[in-house]
Design an enzyme around this catalytic site. Structure first.
Site, PDB file in Angstrom:
ATOM      1  N   SER B 153     -44.541  20.220 -10.636  1.00 44.01           N
ATOM      2  CA  SER B 153     -44.524  21.693 -11.447  1.00 44.01           C
ATOM      3  C   SER B 153     -44.671  22.983 -11.247  1.00 44.01           C
ATOM      4  O   SER B 153     -43.512  23.478  -9.971  1.00 44.01           O
ATOM      5  CB  SER B 153     -45.457  20.924 -12.893  1.00 44.01           C
ATOM      6  OG  SER B 153     -44.841  21.944 -13.278  1.00 44.01           O
ATOM      7  N   ASP B 230     -38.224  13.992 -18.332  1.00 44.43           N
ATOM      8  CA  ASP B 230     -39.501  15.096 -17.969  1.00 44.43           C
ATOM      9  C   ASP B 230     -39.278  15.680 -19.451  1.00 44.43           C
ATOM     10  O   ASP B 230     -37.856  16.081 -19.408  1.00 44.43           O
ATOM     11  CB  ASP B 230     -39.088  15.939 -16.413  1.00 44.43           C
ATOM     12  CG  ASP B 230     -39.962  16.298 -16.642  1.00 44.43           C
ATOM     13  OD1 ASP B 230     -40.298  17.646 -17.463  1.00 44.43           O
ATOM     14  OD2 ASP B 230     -39.936  17.097 -15.819  1.00 44.43           O
ATOM     15  N   HIS B 262     -42.576  13.459 -16.937  1.00 43.93           N
ATOM     16  CA  HIS B 262     -43.959  14.958 -15.993  1.00 43.93           C
ATOM     17  C   HIS B 262     -44.448  14.137 -15.520  1.00 43.93           C
ATOM     18  O   HIS B 262     -45.005  15.046 -14.452  1.00 43.93           O
ATOM     19  CB  HIS B 262     -43.519  16.033 -16.818  1.00 43.93           C
ATOM     20  CG  HIS B 262     -43.635  16.928 -15.899  1.00 43.93           C
ATOM     21  ND1 HIS B 262     -43.023  18.421 -14.729  1.00 43.93           N
ATOM     22  CD2 HIS B 262     -44.882  17.783 -15.805  1.00 43.93           C
ATOM     23  CE1 HIS B 262     -43.454  19.150 -14.651  1.00 43.93           C
ATOM     24  NE2 HIS B 262     -44.392  19.251 -15.422  1.00 43.93           N
TER      25      HIS B 262
END
Lengths: 283, 283
Positions: B153, B230, B262
């Site tokens: 991320s 996600d 995610h």
């Protein structure tokens, strides 16, 4: 089949399978409780799969073992479901239950309390032995009768006592750094004084060494890993387990690992062998 | 060699190697900071080993990636050290730094802030690019020049931008669900307004897509995994990375995984491929 009592809180794809964060109203605990389930790819593809219940230690929750042990990847590989219950009831509202790390919240010891004010909700013994596995097998694609149990520390004690207590229902068992004879160490004495109202004989159902002494033998091998640098060795007492197993004729594979401590860094180091042990006994 | 600046807070045996929880006074951050190091069995046996820096995402700490990613077991297998820094300075004492999950504490974005009051301590860019890897290579058994970076991320953005920014220093790179073009999404606009005082051009050093647009190419392949479910897809924008890589002639292996979200449940599902990718490029 009864109505599905589980509420799905979160679902995550993982290693080809799925993690389900669940909650349900437990009859034994008299409270809502959380439990995490991993279904391997084989279950998603329509098969019924064996299940291993994983029991965590003091201060942990239903999340700890699945997050920290690295068990999921091997459960996926071998085709095993995992069930991770909480370590105590939550919200039982017993005075003082949140004050110590080793009694009350996060410290259910997988026993049934018999003394007030604990007895109303602190019934993790009956919950993990009967209510939870039955509900899971009723509502998810589990092969009934193909059930194992493993755990860490307080959960290692739980795993050994559950499997020795009912070897027919629990075909495989393993433990990391289990509390081998709670009735003989400080943690257990605190449980005796509170949950059991001073009545030490309750331990005959739950103390792995006492179970072995009384002739409760498991036909499988107890696989136990223990770090030699574990900071709680004097309360875990793997030596007592070794003696009791030998005297009882119980097959025990106790492995001591130089340099390893009590943490999940230790657990993850040997987790694959445990999942393999369960797969061999359950598949 | 200068005096060892690291204080060992905890050490845990894991998978034949050792996890070191360290702290040190960072010159760039102007504050004490935490960093976790994994040394594989090969390093404990006396060898110098390649190193992979692992960068976590928003709200995380130096602990998150090592606990949740399952990376350690493969780093041990392949003989790679892992270095896990924190995600921001701690205790910078900037008004409001603890109010949002995506700015301030836990949200350093691996950039150097240029605008007051952030500029004094929010210098994670120089810290992870230069200060930390240099100190680690000076004081631990690392093969100098055999350095890779990966992240998740916000940390995936950091990994891509660090490797594209200095491909000679960082030989391998991979990312899980990276923020591919921060300058074009809400998270980055908040950073622009605060850390950069509104000066958007700062992103030319840090935005993976802008780096590719400006001709910064990495000679290796960018390995990127992305879950198709996600929940942050509209801020991660793997499509922009794909376009920018194609236009620049950058080798990119972008894998989309149906059903994955995610979380670190996704990261752990594909972690082995990432460690293998780094091992192949660094060993």
């Amino acid at each position: 089949m009864t109505d599905n009592p589980f509420t799905l809180i979160e679902r995550h794809a993982c290693c080809g399978g799925e993690i389900h964060f669940l909650s349900h109203q437990s009859q034994e605990l008299g409270l809502p409780t959380r439990v995490n389930l991993f279904l391997p790819p084989q279950a998603l593809a329509g098969a019924r799969v064996p299940v291993v219940h994983v029991l965590a230690g003091l201060t942990c929750t239903q999340d700890t073992f699945l997050i920290k042990s690295n068990a999921v990847r091997y459960a996926a590989e071998y085709g095993l479901a995992l069930v991770a219950p909480d370590t105590s009831p939550r919200g039982a509202d017993v005075a003082g239950e949140d004050e110590a790390y080793d009694l009350g919240t996060g410290a259910g010891y997988y026993v049934d309390a018999t003394s007030d004010p604990w007895a109303a909700h602190y019934r993790m013994g009956s919950y993990v032995r009967n209510e939870l596995p039955t509900l899971i097998e009723e509502h998810f694609p589990i092969q009934v009768g193909h059930r194992g149990v493993m755990g860490h520390s307080m959960g290692g004690m739980g795993a050994l006592s559950i499997a020795l207590g009912d070897a027919e229902a629990w075909r495989t068992v393993s433990a990391f750094a289990p509390i081998s004879s709670p009735s003989q160490v400080d943690w257990g004495r605190k449980v005796t004084a509170s949950y059991f109202g001073g009545y030490e004989a309750e331990w005959t159902q739950y103390d792995p060494c006492l179970l072995l002494d009384s002739g409760r033998i498991h036909p499988g091998t107890l696989l136990v890993d223990q770090g030699s640098d574990d900071e709680f060795l004097d309360r875990l007492r793997p030596d007592l387990l070794e003696q009791a197993a030998k005297a009882a004729g119980q097959s025990l594979k106790l492995r001591r690992h130089e340099g390893y401590d009590h943490s999940y860094w230790f657990v993850q180091s040997f987790i694959q062998d445990h999942l393999k042990h369960h797969a061999e006994g359950l598949l």
